[in-house]
Design a protein around this motif. Structure first.
Motif, PDB file in Angstrom:
ATOM      1  N   ASP A   8       0.826  -1.208   0.000  1.00  0.00           N
ATOM      2  CA  ASP A   8       0.000   0.000   0.000  1.00  0.00           C
ATOM      3  C   ASP A   8       0.859   1.256   0.000  1.00  0.00           C
ATOM      4  O   ASP A   8       0.560   2.217  -0.721  1.00  0.00           O
ATOM      5  N   SER A   9       1.905   1.260   0.800  1.00  0.00           N
ATOM      6  CA  SER A   9       2.793   2.429   0.870  1.00  0.00           C
ATOM      7  C   SER A   9       3.446   2.694  -0.482  1.00  0.00           C
ATOM      8  O   SER A   9       3.511   3.843  -0.937  1.00  0.00           O
ATOM      9  N   TYR A  12       0.726   3.952  -2.879  1.00  0.00           N
ATOM     10  CA  TYR A  12       0.374   5.325  -2.524  1.00  0.00           C
ATOM     11  C   TYR A  12       1.434   6.306  -3.030  1.00  0.00           C
ATOM     12  O   TYR A  12       1.087   7.363  -3.576  1.00  0.00           O
ATOM     13  N   GLU A  13       2.700   5.975  -2.889  1.00  0.00           N
ATOM     14  CA  GLU A  13       3.768   6.869  -3.350  1.00  0.00           C
ATOM     15  C   GLU A  13       3.702   7.087  -4.854  1.00  0.00           C
ATOM     16  O   GLU A  13       3.937   8.195  -5.344  1.00  0.00           O
ATOM     17  N   ARG A  16       0.866   9.433  -5.466  1.00  0.00           N
ATOM     18  CA  ARG A  16       1.257  10.763  -5.013  1.00  0.00           C
ATOM     19  C   ARG A  16       2.155  11.477  -6.018  1.00  0.00           C
ATOM     20  O   ARG A  16       2.073  12.692  -6.185  1.00  0.00           O
ATOM     21  N   SER A  25      -3.756  11.814   2.293  1.00  0.00           N
ATOM     22  CA  SER A  25      -2.814  11.101   3.156  1.00  0.00           C
ATOM     23  C   SER A  25      -2.821   9.602   2.855  1.00  0.00           C
ATOM     24  O   SER A  25      -3.754   9.085   2.237  1.00  0.00           O
ATOM     25  N   LEU A  26      -1.793   8.915   3.335  1.00  0.00           N
ATOM     26  CA  LEU A  26      -1.736   7.457   3.202  1.00  0.00           C
ATOM     27  C   LEU A  26      -2.929   6.823   3.907  1.00  0.00           C
ATOM     28  O   LEU A  26      -3.539   5.884   3.391  1.00  0.00           O
ATOM     29  N   ARG A  30      -5.629   4.372   2.115  1.00  0.00           N
ATOM     30  CA  ARG A  30      -5.919   3.015   2.578  1.00  0.00           C
ATOM     31  C   ARG A  30      -7.393   2.865   2.953  1.00  0.00           C
ATOM     32  O   ARG A  30      -8.014   1.828   2.700  1.00  0.00           O
TER      33      ARG A  30
END
Length: 112
Positions: A8-9, A12-13, A16, A25-26, A30
């Motif tokens: 997920d991180s 997300y990056e 972004r 935001s993360l 999520r």
């Protein structure tokens, strides 16, 4: 959800990089991914039920930076406007008034 934290991180990056401050935001990302998947997108065609092949965030970004073609703005029967940006690997449809991404598909071989 916890098992996929690293995935997920990373995902997300990548979002972004494309969406900048609009990515939120993360935690928001999520929340949407796991609790509001209808806002996140779907993996199957609602009409046929068949799996979609999809595109990566990198393909979307590349399509918007290095265009093969930009189609004229279209307006549907309900007055919604859209415009297609065709890249080598992805075709991206955007609302030309708001800049909101509407749809992303692999680019058809006919376009290339």
């Amino acid at each position: 959800m916890m098992r996929n934290a690293k995935i997920d991180s990373n995902q997300y990056e990548r979002y972004r990089e494309v969406l900048k401050e609009d990515a939120g935001s993360l935690a928001d990302f999520r929340q949407m991914k796991y609790n509001e998947p209808e806002k996140f997108g779907n993996m199957s065609d609602p009409k046929t039920g068949k799996l979609r092949s999809g595109v990566t965030v990198d393909d979307i970004s590349e399509a918007l930076k290095t265009l093969l073609d930009v189609r004229t703005v279209k307006t549907d029967r309900q007055g919604r406007r859209s415009q297609k940006y065709i890249g080598k690997y992805a075709t991206v449809t955007v609302n030309p008034d708001s800049g909101i991404l509407l749809q992303c598909n692999p680019t058809d071989a006919d376009y290339i």
